[in-house]
Design a protein around this motif. Structure first.
Motif, PDB file in Angstrom:
ATOM      1  N   ARG A 110       0.824  -1.209   0.000  1.00  0.00           N
ATOM      2  CA  ARG A 110       0.000   0.000   0.000  1.00  0.00           C
ATOM      3  C   ARG A 110       0.860   1.263   0.000  1.00  0.00           C
ATOM      4  O   ARG A 110       2.026   1.248   0.428  1.00  0.00           O
ATOM      5  N   LYS A 111       0.262   2.341  -0.452  1.00  0.00           N
ATOM      6  CA  LYS A 111       0.919   3.644  -0.458  1.00  0.00           C
ATOM      7  C   LYS A 111       1.429   3.954   0.947  1.00  0.00           C
ATOM      8  O   LYS A 111       0.744   3.716   1.932  1.00  0.00           O
ATOM      9  N   VAL A 129       6.399   3.851  -0.553  1.00  0.00           N
ATOM     10  CA  VAL A 129       5.621   3.564  -1.751  1.00  0.00           C
ATOM     11  C   VAL A 129       4.734   4.759  -2.096  1.00  0.00           C
ATOM     12  O   VAL A 129       4.003   5.276  -1.248  1.00  0.00           O
ATOM     13  N   ASP A 130       4.833   5.188  -3.361  1.00  0.00           N
ATOM     14  CA  ASP A 130       3.990   6.263  -3.886  1.00  0.00           C
ATOM     15  C   ASP A 130       2.729   5.696  -4.528  1.00  0.00           C
ATOM     16  O   ASP A 130       1.644   6.234  -4.355  1.00  0.00           O
ATOM     17  N   SER A 131       2.898   4.621  -5.304  1.00  0.00           N
ATOM     18  CA  SER A 131       1.756   4.029  -6.001  1.00  0.00           C
ATOM     19  C   SER A 131       2.085   2.624  -6.463  1.00  0.00           C
ATOM     20  O   SER A 131       3.248   2.223  -6.511  1.00  0.00           O
ATOM     21  N   VAL A 132       1.021   1.897  -6.782  1.00  0.00           N
ATOM     22  CA  VAL A 132       1.127   0.543  -7.309  1.00  0.00           C
ATOM     23  C   VAL A 132       0.196   0.473  -8.509  1.00  0.00           C
ATOM     24  O   VAL A 132      -0.924   0.972  -8.444  1.00  0.00           O
ATOM     25  N   GLU A 133       0.682  -0.103  -9.598  1.00  0.00           N
ATOM     26  CA  GLU A 133      -0.208  -0.261 -10.742  1.00  0.00           C
ATOM     27  C   GLU A 133      -0.100  -1.660 -11.322  1.00  0.00           C
ATOM     28  O   GLU A 133       0.943  -2.296 -11.248  1.00  0.00           O
ATOM     29  N   GLN A 134      -1.212  -2.114 -11.851  1.00  0.00           N
ATOM     30  CA  GLN A 134      -1.257  -3.351 -12.628  1.00  0.00           C
ATOM     31  C   GLN A 134      -1.537  -2.920 -14.051  1.00  0.00           C
ATOM     32  O   GLN A 134      -2.520  -2.218 -14.303  1.00  0.00           O
ATOM     33  N   ILE A 135      -0.654  -3.295 -14.963  1.00  0.00           N
ATOM     34  CA  ILE A 135      -0.744  -2.806 -16.331  1.00  0.00           C
ATOM     35  C   ILE A 135      -0.450  -3.942 -17.307  1.00  0.00           C
ATOM     36  O   ILE A 135       0.415  -4.774 -17.030  1.00  0.00           O
ATOM     37  N   PRO A 136      -1.175  -3.983 -18.431  1.00  0.00           N
ATOM     38  CA  PRO A 136      -0.873  -5.028 -19.417  1.00  0.00           C
ATOM     39  C   PRO A 136       0.581  -4.932 -19.887  1.00  0.00           C
ATOM     40  O   PRO A 136       1.114  -3.831 -20.072  1.00  0.00           O
ATOM     41  N   LYS A 137       1.206  -6.082 -20.067  1.00  0.00           N
ATOM     42  CA  LYS A 137       2.597  -6.080 -20.529  1.00  0.00           C
ATOM     43  C   LYS A 137       2.745  -5.357 -21.853  1.00  0.00           C
ATOM     44  O   LYS A 137       3.787  -4.759 -22.124  1.00  0.00           O
ATOM     45  N   THR A 138       1.695  -5.374 -22.655  1.00  0.00           N
ATOM     46  CA  THR A 138       1.736  -4.686 -23.948  1.00  0.00           C
ATOM     47  C   THR A 138       1.794  -3.170 -23.787  1.00  0.00           C
ATOM     48  O   THR A 138       2.162  -2.465 -24.723  1.00  0.00           O
ATOM     49  N   LYS A 152      11.719   1.255  -8.442  1.00  0.00           N
ATOM     50  CA  LYS A 152      10.611   0.537  -9.061  1.00  0.00           C
ATOM     51  C   LYS A 152      10.788  -0.937  -8.794  1.00  0.00           C
ATOM     52  O   LYS A 152      11.875  -1.488  -8.984  1.00  0.00           O
ATOM     53  N   LEU A 153       9.739  -1.578  -8.341  1.00  0.00           N
ATOM     54  CA  LEU A 153       9.710  -3.024  -8.139  1.00  0.00           C
ATOM     55  C   LEU A 153       8.757  -3.595  -9.180  1.00  0.00           C
ATOM     56  O   LEU A 153       7.637  -3.088  -9.332  1.00  0.00           O
ATOM     57  N   ASN A 170       1.824  -6.772 -15.655  1.00  0.00           N
ATOM     58  CA  ASN A 170       2.899  -6.540 -14.692  1.00  0.00           C
ATOM     59  C   ASN A 170       2.312  -5.779 -13.522  1.00  0.00           C
ATOM     60  O   ASN A 170       1.401  -4.962 -13.681  1.00  0.00           O
ATOM     61  N   ILE A 171       2.848  -6.046 -12.344  1.00  0.00           N
ATOM     62  CA  ILE A 171       2.575  -5.256 -11.151  1.00  0.00           C
ATOM     63  C   ILE A 171       3.830  -4.406 -10.954  1.00  0.00           C
ATOM     64  O   ILE A 171       4.935  -4.936 -10.922  1.00  0.00           O
ATOM     65  N   ILE A 172       3.655  -3.095 -10.853  1.00  0.00           N
ATOM     66  CA  ILE A 172       4.782  -2.184 -10.698  1.00  0.00           C
ATOM     67  C   ILE A 172       4.549  -1.309  -9.471  1.00  0.00           C
ATOM     68  O   ILE A 172       3.494  -0.682  -9.338  1.00  0.00           O
ATOM     69  N   VAL A 173       5.537  -1.286  -8.591  1.00  0.00           N
ATOM     70  CA  VAL A 173       5.505  -0.430  -7.403  1.00  0.00           C
ATOM     71  C   VAL A 173       6.475   0.726  -7.660  1.00  0.00           C
ATOM     72  O   VAL A 173       7.608   0.509  -8.052  1.00  0.00           O
ATOM     73  N   TYR A 174       5.994   1.940  -7.430  1.00  0.00           N
ATOM     74  CA  TYR A 174       6.804   3.144  -7.563  1.00  0.00           C
ATOM     75  C   TYR A 174       7.039   3.703  -6.171  1.00  0.00           C
ATOM     76  O   TYR A 174       6.093   3.866  -5.396  1.00  0.00           O
ATOM     77  N   ALA A 175       8.296   3.997  -5.850  1.00  0.00           N
ATOM     78  CA  ALA A 175       8.613   4.495  -4.506  1.00  0.00           C
ATOM     79  C   ALA A 175       9.634   5.619  -4.582  1.00  0.00           C
ATOM     80  O   ALA A 175      10.496   5.639  -5.462  1.00  0.00           O
ATOM     81  N   SER A 176       9.529   6.550  -3.629  1.00  0.00           N
ATOM     82  CA  SER A 176      10.436   7.696  -3.525  1.00  0.00           C
ATOM     83  C   SER A 176      11.256   7.583  -2.248  1.00  0.00           C
ATOM     84  O   SER A 176      10.823   6.938  -1.282  1.00  0.00           O
ATOM     85  N   PRO A 177      12.427   8.227  -2.223  1.00  0.00           N
ATOM     86  CA  PRO A 177      13.217   8.189  -0.988  1.00  0.00           C
ATOM     87  C   PRO A 177      12.398   8.627   0.216  1.00  0.00           C
ATOM     88  O   PRO A 177      11.618   9.578   0.145  1.00  0.00           O
TER      89      PRO A 177
END
Length: 178
Positions: A110-111, A129-138, A152-153, A170-177
């Motif tokens: 979670r954020k 964690v700033d955000s999490v997204e699920q996005i098509p690989k395409t 990025k994870l 893909n599940i992608i986690v974006y995080a900042s210091p």
């Protein structure tokens, strides 16, 4: 889960991104660099895993951690060392044919969750964690993952396509210091 040898993360996008934008947008780590990430700790989803170094294959695809080491994640050596300025990318499998893998619970993060990356110089880089997204690989957001600052994870997610032997998202986690 995917067939052996098949890249399930949009590694080809990495190669295309480097060609399209030039390598200056990615902070490659010199061979034998003294500082590299050794471990990732995400307490909120019970991840405490060693990190291996991952490079691009000659084909432009990103190497993946071996399926026979499901509790290991990998740091892309063409990205910044966590804690340094730039895009830092860590990938891991969601599962194998027989069991959950290191990033099985990544979609549950979670954020605001804390991510710690231990480095070989004894420092620990901390991210929130700033955000999490699920996005098509395409539709993999290569520029956002491999160019923009932050950690990025990346793992697989969504439905499993049995005909192709891979997940469709893909599940992608974006995080900042922190």
């Amino acid at each position: 889960m995917a067939r052996k040898g098949r890249v399930v993360i949009a590694g080809a996008a990495t190669g295309l991104l480097l060609v399209a934008f030039g390598k200056s947008f990615v902070a490659p780590t010199p061979a034998g660099a003294a500082v590299f990430p050794e471990n990732i700790d995400i307490p909120s989803i019970d991840v405490d895993a060693p990190l291996m170094k991952l490079k691009l294959e000659k084909s432009g695809d990103l190497q993946l951690p071996p399926f026979d080491k499901p509790k290991m994640a990998g740091w892309y050596t063409g990205s910044a060392v966590p804690g340094d300025k730039g895009a830092s990318v860590i990938v891991g499998h969601v599962d194998t044919k027989t069991a959950p893998a290191v990033f099985f619970k990544l979609r549950q993060i979670r954020k605001g969750a804390l991510i710690k990356v231990e480095r070989s110089d004894g420092k620990t880089a901390e991210y929130k964690v700033d955000s999490v997204e699920q996005i098509p690989k395409t539709d993999f957001p290569a520029k956002r993952v491999y160019v923009e600052n932050g950690l990025k994870l990346v793992t697989c997610g969504g439905q499993f396509d049995y005909a192709k032997g891979e997940y469709v998202d893909n599940i992608i986690v974006y995080a900042s210091p922190a």
